[in-house]
Write a protein that holds these residues in place. Structure first.
Motif, PDB file in Angstrom:
ATOM      1  N   MET A   1      13.612  -5.835 -35.696  1.00 50.18           N
ATOM      2  CA  MET A   1      14.874  -5.782 -36.415  1.00 50.18           C
ATOM      3  C   MET A   1      14.989  -7.035 -37.284  1.00 50.18           C
ATOM      4  SD  MET A   1      18.039  -4.538 -36.806  1.00 50.18           S
ATOM      5  CE  MET A   1      18.196  -3.416 -35.447  1.00 50.18           C
ATOM      6  N   PRO A   2      15.115  -6.883 -38.590  1.00 49.44           N
ATOM      7  CA  PRO A   2      15.310  -8.059 -39.426  1.00 49.44           C
ATOM      8  C   PRO A   2      16.612  -8.782 -39.068  1.00 49.44           C
ATOM      9  CG  PRO A   2      14.661  -6.170 -40.752  1.00 49.44           C
ATOM     10  CD  PRO A   2      14.953  -5.661 -39.372  1.00 49.44           C
ATOM     11  N   GLU A   3      16.536 -10.082 -38.916  1.00 46.90           N
ATOM     12  CA  GLU A   3      17.685 -10.895 -38.513  1.00 46.90           C
ATOM     13  C   GLU A   3      18.863 -10.748 -39.475  1.00 46.90           C
ATOM     14  OE1 GLU A   3      19.815 -13.139 -35.985  1.00 46.90           O
ATOM     15  OE2 GLU A   3      17.742 -12.543 -35.610  1.00 46.90           O
ATOM     16  N   LYS A   4      18.584 -10.462 -40.757  1.00 44.83           N
ATOM     17  CA  LYS A   4      19.663 -10.360 -41.741  1.00 44.83           C
ATOM     18  C   LYS A   4      20.667  -9.254 -41.414  1.00 44.83           C
ATOM     19  CE  LYS A   4      17.061  -7.388 -44.920  1.00 44.83           C
ATOM     20  NZ  LYS A   4      16.506  -7.288 -46.272  1.00 44.83           N
ATOM     21  N   TYR A   5      20.271  -8.258 -40.628  1.00 44.20           N
ATOM     22  CA  TYR A   5      21.184  -7.172 -40.266  1.00 44.20           C
ATOM     23  C   TYR A   5      22.071  -7.512 -39.069  1.00 44.20           C
ATOM     24  CZ  TYR A   5      18.853  -3.949 -43.403  1.00 44.20           C
ATOM     25  OH  TYR A   5      18.363  -3.332 -44.513  1.00 44.20           O
ATOM     26  N   VAL A   6      21.646  -8.440 -38.234  1.00 48.88           N
ATOM     27  CA  VAL A   6      22.333  -8.728 -36.976  1.00 48.88           C
ATOM     28  C   VAL A   6      23.672  -9.416 -37.240  1.00 48.88           C
ATOM     29  CG1 VAL A   6      22.172 -10.016 -34.804  1.00 48.88           C
ATOM     30  CG2 VAL A   6      20.157  -8.857 -35.721  1.00 48.88           C
ATOM     31  N   GLY A   7      24.725  -8.957 -36.562  1.00 47.54           N
ATOM     32  CA  GLY A   7      26.039  -9.578 -36.675  1.00 47.54           C
ATOM     33  C   GLY A   7      27.163  -8.565 -36.683  1.00 47.54           C
ATOM     34  N   GLN A   8      28.372  -9.080 -36.823  1.00 44.65           N
ATOM     35  CA  GLN A   8      29.571  -8.239 -36.878  1.00 44.65           C
ATOM     36  C   GLN A   8      30.024  -8.141 -38.322  1.00 44.65           C
ATOM     37  OE1 GLN A   8      32.275 -10.293 -34.267  1.00 44.65           O
ATOM     38  NE2 GLN A   8      31.654  -9.041 -32.524  1.00 44.65           N
ATOM     39  N   ARG A   9      30.393  -6.924 -38.722  1.00 46.71           N
ATOM     40  CA  ARG A   9      30.864  -6.704 -40.082  1.00 46.71           C
ATOM     41  C   ARG A   9      32.115  -5.834 -40.066  1.00 46.71           C
ATOM     42  NH1 ARG A   9      25.488  -7.333 -40.385  1.00 46.71           N
ATOM     43  NH2 ARG A   9      24.699  -8.685 -42.009  1.00 46.71           N
ATOM     44  N   VAL A  10      32.948  -6.047 -41.078  1.00 43.74           N
ATOM     45  CA  VAL A  10      34.202  -5.302 -41.233  1.00 43.74           C
ATOM     46  C   VAL A  10      34.212  -4.684 -42.632  1.00 43.74           C
ATOM     47  CG1 VAL A  10      35.475  -6.729 -39.577  1.00 43.74           C
ATOM     48  CG2 VAL A  10      35.446  -7.370 -42.003  1.00 43.74           C
ATOM     49  N   PRO A  11      35.053  -3.669 -42.866  1.00 41.39           N
ATOM     50  CA  PRO A  11      35.081  -3.043 -44.188  1.00 41.39           C
ATOM     51  C   PRO A  11      35.395  -4.053 -45.294  1.00 41.39           C
ATOM     52  CG  PRO A  11      36.251  -1.678 -42.612  1.00 41.39           C
ATOM     53  CD  PRO A  11      35.950  -2.980 -41.922  1.00 41.39           C
ATOM     54  N   LYS A  12      34.712  -3.897 -46.418  1.00 38.60           N
ATOM     55  CA  LYS A  12      34.940  -4.760 -47.569  1.00 38.60           C
ATOM     56  C   LYS A  12      36.396  -4.646 -47.989  1.00 38.60           C
ATOM     57  CE  LYS A  12      33.323  -5.823 -52.129  1.00 38.60           C
ATOM     58  NZ  LYS A  12      32.737  -5.338 -53.340  1.00 38.60           N
ATOM     59  N   GLY A  13      37.071  -5.791 -48.159  1.00 40.87           N
ATOM     60  CA  GLY A  13      38.474  -5.828 -48.534  1.00 40.87           C
ATOM     61  C   GLY A  13      39.424  -5.898 -47.346  1.00 40.87           C
ATOM     62  N   GLU A  14      38.877  -5.778 -46.120  1.00 39.33           N
ATOM     63  CA  GLU A  14      39.718  -5.828 -44.914  1.00 39.33           C
ATOM     64  C   GLU A  14      39.358  -7.019 -44.024  1.00 39.33           C
ATOM     65  OE1 GLU A  14      39.737  -2.210 -42.672  1.00 39.33           O
ATOM     66  OE2 GLU A  14      40.186  -0.975 -44.410  1.00 39.33           O
ATOM     67  N   GLU A  15      38.843  -8.077 -44.617  1.00 40.85           N
ATOM     68  CA  GLU A  15      38.391  -9.215 -43.829  1.00 40.85           C
ATOM     69  C   GLU A  15      39.500  -9.829 -42.981  1.00 40.85           C
ATOM     70  OE1 GLU A  15      35.691  -8.913 -47.423  1.00 40.85           O
ATOM     71  OE2 GLU A  15      37.826  -8.740 -47.085  1.00 40.85           O
ATOM     72  N   GLY A  16      40.736  -9.845 -43.460  1.00 44.65           N
ATOM     73  CA  GLY A  16      41.833 -10.461 -42.727  1.00 44.65           C
ATOM     74  C   GLY A  16      42.414  -9.606 -41.625  1.00 44.65           C
ATOM     75  N   ASN A  17      42.446  -8.297 -41.802  1.00 42.13           N
ATOM     76  CA  ASN A  17      43.051  -7.392 -40.831  1.00 42.13           C
ATOM     77  C   ASN A  17      42.255  -6.079 -40.819  1.00 42.13           C
ATOM     78  OD1 ASN A  17      44.842  -6.405 -38.957  1.00 42.13           O
ATOM     79  ND2 ASN A  17      46.346  -5.757 -40.483  1.00 42.13           N
ATOM     80  N   PRO A  18      41.061  -6.097 -40.250  1.00 46.10           N
ATOM     81  CA  PRO A  18      40.189  -4.919 -40.336  1.00 46.10           C
ATOM     82  C   PRO A  18      40.676  -3.731 -39.513  1.00 46.10           C
ATOM     83  CG  PRO A  18      39.203  -6.568 -38.910  1.00 46.10           C
ATOM     84  CD  PRO A  18      40.438  -7.188 -39.498  1.00 46.10           C
ATOM     85  N   THR A  19      40.428  -2.537 -40.048  1.00 48.19           N
ATOM     86  CA  THR A  19      40.714  -1.303 -39.317  1.00 48.19           C
ATOM     87  C   THR A  19      39.460  -0.771 -38.634  1.00 48.19           C
ATOM     88  OG1 THR A  19      40.270   0.049 -41.269  1.00 48.19           O
ATOM     89  CG2 THR A  19      42.568  -0.631 -40.882  1.00 48.19           C
ATOM     90  N   ALA A  20      38.308  -1.399 -38.907  1.00 46.55           N
ATOM     91  CA  ALA A  20      37.047  -0.956 -38.318  1.00 46.55           C
ATOM     92  C   ALA A  20      36.116  -2.151 -38.176  1.00 46.55           C
ATOM     93  CB  ALA A  20      36.395   0.112 -39.194  1.00 46.55           C
ATOM     94  N   GLN A  21      35.102  -1.973 -37.349  1.00 46.10           N
ATOM     95  CA  GLN A  21      34.090  -3.013 -37.176  1.00 46.10           C
ATOM     96  C   GLN A  21      32.771  -2.371 -36.778  1.00 46.10           C
ATOM     97  OE1 GLN A  21      35.021  -6.805 -35.182  1.00 46.10           O
ATOM     98  NE2 GLN A  21      33.351  -6.301 -33.787  1.00 46.10           N
ATOM     99  N   VAL A  22      31.683  -2.938 -37.276  1.00 44.07           N
ATOM    100  CA  VAL A  22      30.333  -2.534 -36.907  1.00 44.07           C
ATOM    101  C   VAL A  22      29.620  -3.772 -36.391  1.00 44.07           C
ATOM    102  CG1 VAL A  22      28.104  -1.741 -37.799  1.00 44.07           C
ATOM    103  CG2 VAL A  22      30.205  -0.670 -38.595  1.00 44.07           C
TER     104      VAL A  22
END
Length: 108
Positions: A1-22
């Motif tokens: 697994m390339p390290e660049k993919y690892v981590g938590q991400r939220v929808p673009k534009g919802e960084e302050g109050n996300p409705t989803a997370q991957v």
């Protein structure tokens, strides 16, 4: 697994109050590598995915389902989901029905 993919991400534009997370974790093929949730006004769901394929251009996964349940997250049980990461750091998550853009969660 390339390290660049690892981590938590939220929808673009919802960084302050996300409705989803991957959350993408290190994994070998056929291991769980994605956990996600969506609490948008349209749906409330959580999911896990198995890693099926990885190369320099992206990742392919297969969602996990409970037998007999409908999927509120919008992917058929036999479907696959793809992930690609742009040089800008935006993670695209897509399948036949839609393509979503995610950014790294602040502080991770």
């Amino acid at each position: 697994m390339p390290e660049k993919y690892v981590g938590q991400r939220v929808p673009k534009g919802e960084e302050g109050n996300p409705t989803a997370q991957v959350t993408i974790e290190q994994a070998r093929t056929e291991d769980f590598f994605v956990r996600g949730w969506d609490n948008s006004p349209r749906k409330h769901c959580a999911w896990k995915e198995f890693l099926v394929f990885v190369n320099d251009t992206g990742l392919i996964s297969r969602p996990v389902y409970r037998r007999g349940s409908a999927d509120p997250c919008g992917i058929a049980p036999t479907g696959a989901r793809g992930y690609t990461l742009a040089d800008s750091g935006i993670l695209s998550m897509g399948h036949a029905a839609q393509k979503l853009k995610f950014v790294r969660k602040p502080g991770t």
